[in-house]
Design a protein around this motif. Structure first.
Motif, PDB file in Angstrom:
ATOM      1  N   ARG A 232       0.852  -1.202   0.000  1.00 20.66           N
ATOM      2  CA  ARG A 232       0.000   0.000   0.000  1.00 20.66           C
ATOM      3  C   ARG A 232       0.883   1.246   0.000  1.00 20.66           C
ATOM      4  NH1 ARG A 232      -4.069  -1.870   4.846  1.00 20.66           N
ATOM      5  NH2 ARG A 232      -4.505  -3.951   3.973  1.00 20.66           N
ATOM      6  N   ILE A 233       1.349   1.590  -1.171  1.00 19.10           N
ATOM      7  CA  ILE A 233       2.229   2.742  -1.353  1.00 19.10           C
ATOM      8  C   ILE A 233       1.449   3.853  -2.047  1.00 19.10           C
ATOM      9  CG2 ILE A 233       4.359   3.587  -2.406  1.00 19.10           C
ATOM     10  CD1 ILE A 233       4.834   1.522  -0.214  1.00 19.10           C
ATOM     11  N   ALA A 234       1.459   5.042  -1.450  1.00 21.10           N
ATOM     12  CA  ALA A 234       0.806   6.211  -2.043  1.00 21.10           C
ATOM     13  C   ALA A 234       1.834   7.316  -2.223  1.00 21.10           C
ATOM     14  CB  ALA A 234      -0.336   6.695  -1.155  1.00 21.10           C
ATOM     15  N   VAL A 235       1.859   7.922  -3.396  1.00 23.05           N
ATOM     16  CA  VAL A 235       2.831   8.970  -3.701  1.00 23.05           C
ATOM     17  C   VAL A 235       2.109  10.280  -3.976  1.00 23.05           C
ATOM     18  CG1 VAL A 235       4.655   7.435  -4.503  1.00 23.05           C
ATOM     19  CG2 VAL A 235       2.914   8.197  -6.123  1.00 23.05           C
ATOM     20  N   PHE A 236       2.672  11.360  -3.454  1.00 24.78           N
ATOM     21  CA  PHE A 236       2.087  12.691  -3.566  1.00 24.78           C
ATOM     22  C   PHE A 236       3.101  13.669  -4.146  1.00 24.78           C
ATOM     23  CE2 PHE A 236      -0.476  10.654  -0.409  1.00 24.78           C
ATOM     24  CZ  PHE A 236      -1.713  11.278  -0.401  1.00 24.78           C
ATOM     25  N   ASP A 237       2.701  14.365  -5.185  1.00 27.89           N
ATOM     26  CA  ASP A 237       3.447  15.560  -5.581  1.00 27.89           C
ATOM     27  C   ASP A 237       3.327  16.572  -4.446  1.00 27.89           C
ATOM     28  OD1 ASP A 237       4.625  17.637  -7.330  1.00 27.89           O
ATOM     29  OD2 ASP A 237       2.583  18.422  -7.325  1.00 27.89           O
ATOM     30  N   ASN A 238       4.237  17.561  -4.418  1.00 26.33           N
ATOM     31  CA  ASN A 238       4.186  18.566  -3.350  1.00 26.33           C
ATOM     32  C   ASN A 238       3.612  19.894  -3.846  1.00 26.33           C
ATOM     33  OD1 ASN A 238       4.669  19.600  -0.697  1.00 26.33           O
ATOM     34  ND2 ASN A 238       6.492  20.619  -1.471  1.00 26.33           N
ATOM     35  N   ASP A 239       4.307  20.564  -4.751  1.00 26.03           N
ATOM     36  CA  ASP A 239       3.881  21.888  -5.220  1.00 26.03           C
ATOM     37  C   ASP A 239       2.538  21.810  -5.940  1.00 26.03           C
ATOM     38  OD1 ASP A 239       6.257  23.329  -4.393  1.00 26.03           O
ATOM     39  OD2 ASP A 239       7.294  22.255  -5.988  1.00 26.03           O
ATOM     40  N   GLY A 240       1.545  22.503  -5.402  1.00 24.85           N
ATOM     41  CA  GLY A 240       0.230  22.528  -6.016  1.00 24.85           C
ATOM     42  C   GLY A 240      -0.651  21.349  -5.652  1.00 24.85           C
ATOM     43  N   THR A 241      -0.069  20.338  -4.990  1.00 26.10           N
ATOM     44  CA  THR A 241      -0.833  19.173  -4.555  1.00 26.10           C
ATOM     45  C   THR A 241      -0.979  19.159  -3.045  1.00 26.10           C
ATOM     46  OG1 THR A 241      -0.071  17.872  -6.454  1.00 26.10           O
ATOM     47  CG2 THR A 241      -0.949  16.646  -4.583  1.00 26.10           C
TER      48      THR A 241
ATOM     49  N   TYR B 288       6.742  28.818  -7.633  1.00 32.37           N
ATOM     50  CA  TYR B 288       7.124  27.682  -6.806  1.00 32.37           C
ATOM     51  C   TYR B 288       7.889  28.186  -5.585  1.00 32.37           C
ATOM     52  CZ  TYR B 288       6.160  24.968 -11.061  1.00 32.37           C
ATOM     53  OH  TYR B 288       5.568  24.424 -12.163  1.00 32.37           O
ATOM     54  N   VAL B 289       7.686  27.534  -4.451  1.00 31.23           N
ATOM     55  CA  VAL B 289       8.382  27.926  -3.229  1.00 31.23           C
ATOM     56  C   VAL B 289       9.884  27.776  -3.408  1.00 31.23           C
ATOM     57  CG1 VAL B 289       8.653  27.463  -0.759  1.00 31.23           C
ATOM     58  CG2 VAL B 289       6.386  27.355  -1.813  1.00 31.23           C
ATOM     59  N   GLN B 290      10.294  26.774  -4.171  1.00 29.06           N
ATOM     60  CA  GLN B 290      11.731  26.595  -4.466  1.00 29.06           C
ATOM     61  C   GLN B 290      12.289  27.846  -5.134  1.00 29.06           C
ATOM     62  OE1 GLN B 290      13.459  23.050  -4.711  1.00 29.06           O
ATOM     63  NE2 GLN B 290      15.272  24.326  -4.545  1.00 29.06           N
ATOM     64  N   LEU B 291      11.528  28.433  -6.046  1.00 28.65           N
ATOM     65  CA  LEU B 291      11.978  29.651  -6.722  1.00 28.65           C
ATOM     66  C   LEU B 291      12.024  30.820  -5.748  1.00 28.65           C
ATOM     67  CD1 LEU B 291      12.799  31.264  -9.197  1.00 28.65           C
ATOM     68  CD2 LEU B 291      10.376  31.426  -9.841  1.00 28.65           C
ATOM     69  N   ALA B 292      11.028  30.937  -4.884  1.00 29.37           N
ATOM     70  CA  ALA B 292      11.036  32.012  -3.881  1.00 29.37           C
ATOM     71  C   ALA B 292      12.274  31.901  -2.994  1.00 29.37           C
ATOM     72  CB  ALA B 292       9.768  31.930  -3.030  1.00 29.37           C
ATOM     73  N   PHE B 293      12.614  30.677  -2.611  1.00 29.28           N
ATOM     74  CA  PHE B 293      13.818  30.448  -1.801  1.00 29.28           C
ATOM     75  C   PHE B 293      15.069  30.846  -2.582  1.00 29.28           C
ATOM     76  CE2 PHE B 293      17.244  27.367  -0.662  1.00 29.28           C
ATOM     77  CZ  PHE B 293      17.492  27.808   0.632  1.00 29.28           C
ATOM     78  N   ALA B 294      15.150  30.440  -3.850  1.00 31.31           N
ATOM     79  CA  ALA B 294      16.312  30.770  -4.670  1.00 31.31           C
ATOM     80  C   ALA B 294      16.459  32.280  -4.853  1.00 31.31           C
ATOM     81  CB  ALA B 294      16.209  30.080  -6.030  1.00 31.31           C
TER      82      ALA B 294
END
Length: 335
Positions: A67-76, A84-90
């Motif tokens: 029972r493996i469930a995978v989730f995207d992070n950004d927008g999900t 994207y938060v990654q871009l804000a950090f950069a």
């Protein structure tokens, strides 16, 4: 006036019967695992899937290790607009390091980052973002980078909502993560974002420990620094965990094919295909951003989180599409 004894007995019996009759209703109201979801088709589809794969003896039963469930992070799992938060950090890292790099004032994409020119940054695409990341995320040990991330995620604020980014996670998805784990699922994040940008806080915010985070990465190498063994971050791309890279990352990090995948954009298309186009009970879900008032409304015409091919594929592959405006009672925990 006192009630006769035989009437008292009868009244008590009626009360007990009512309590028994009403208890399932009360229990159901108290134990709804997805209280921030409206009682619409997506919620019903989630519950139906979980029930059939966890019911022993069912033709669709799946043993817990599978029972493996995978989730995207950004927008999900959290907001990805206006960037994207990654871009804000950069971008914040570019501003912090600008005094040490005067050449950035005239060199793209650094000039766009310093000028706040989002159109030019978007035009620079993945290549431009990687240039920013290579220049600002490397040249330090993994421990030093982890501290930089932890400090930033605590102090940075979203430009629209004026809240920490970790407050702008989706309450319905937090409930979904907990619901799956309560039913024997192991939940993983599989994101195009940097793996070491997410790992310092995902366990606290999502309940997903760092070893269950899959993401993009830069190369590291072992070094002895002042007699201390360290891992040093190099300005070289190691792996991009996006689009066709996501199934590769899942295979390398997890080693099992998921039975459920959750995304929101074309960057998740291959992950959803890899998960659902296989024998046995499978589940795919796309979060469709349709709520401009509480969050944002976008799909095919956006630079961040474009949902085009995956939206068309959802109809073909019978993936569940969540209409954020219609299917969620609330968006963020503080709503």
């Amino acid at each position: 006036m006192l009630m006769p004894r035989h009437l008292q007995t009868a009244a008590r019996a009626v009360i007990v019967l009512l309590a028994v009759a009403l208890s399932p209703i009360a229990a159901t109201a108290q134990t709804d695992p997805l209280p921030s979801w409206n009682d619409t088709a997506p919620k019903a589809a989630i519950v139906e899937f979980v029930e059939k794969v966890t019911k022993e003896g069912s033709a669709d039963f799946v043993a817990e290790p599978e029972r493996i469930a995978v989730f995207d992070n950004d927008g999900t799992l959290w907001t990805e607009h206006p960037m994207y938060v990654q871009l804000a950090f950069a971008l914040d890292r570019v501003r912090a390091e600008a005094l040490n790099h005067p050449e950035w004032k005239t060199t793209q994409p650094f000039k766009a980052a310093l000028d706040g020119d989002m159109k030019a940054l978007a035009a620079a695409g993945q290549k431009g973002l990687m240039e920013l990341i290579m220049a600002t995320h490397a040249g330090m040990t993994t421990d030093e980078f982890q501290k930089v991330v932890a400090d930033w995620i605590t102090t940075a604020r979203d430009p629209r909502f004026k809240k920490p980014y970790t407050d702008l996670v989706y309450q319905p998805m937090l409930e979904l993560l907990s619901y799956l784990r309560a039913n024997g699922f192991k939940t993983f994040i599989v994101s195009g974002g940097g793996i070491e940008l997410m790992r310092p806080w995902t366990e606290r915010v999502y309940g997903v420990p760092p070893e269950q985070v899959v993401g993009s990465s830069i190369k590291t190498q072992f070094e002895m620094k002042d007699g201390t063994p360290t891992l040093f971050r190099l300005p070289q791309v190691n792996f991009i965990d996006d689009k066709a890279g996501k199934p590769v990352g899942i295979n390398e990090h997890i080693g099992r094919k998921p039975i459920a995948a959750f995304g929101n954009s074309d960057g998740d298309l291959e992950m959803l295909q890899w998960t659902t186009m296989a024998p046995g009970a499978r589940f795919g879900l796309i979060v469709h951003h349709t709520d401009a008032e509480r969050e944002y409304a976008y799909d095919r015409d956006t630079e961040f989180g474009r949902l085009d091919k995956a939206l068309d594929a959802a109809a073909v592959n019978s993936w569940t599409v969540v209409d954020m405006k219609a299917d969620w009672k609330k968006v963020f925990p503080g709503d």
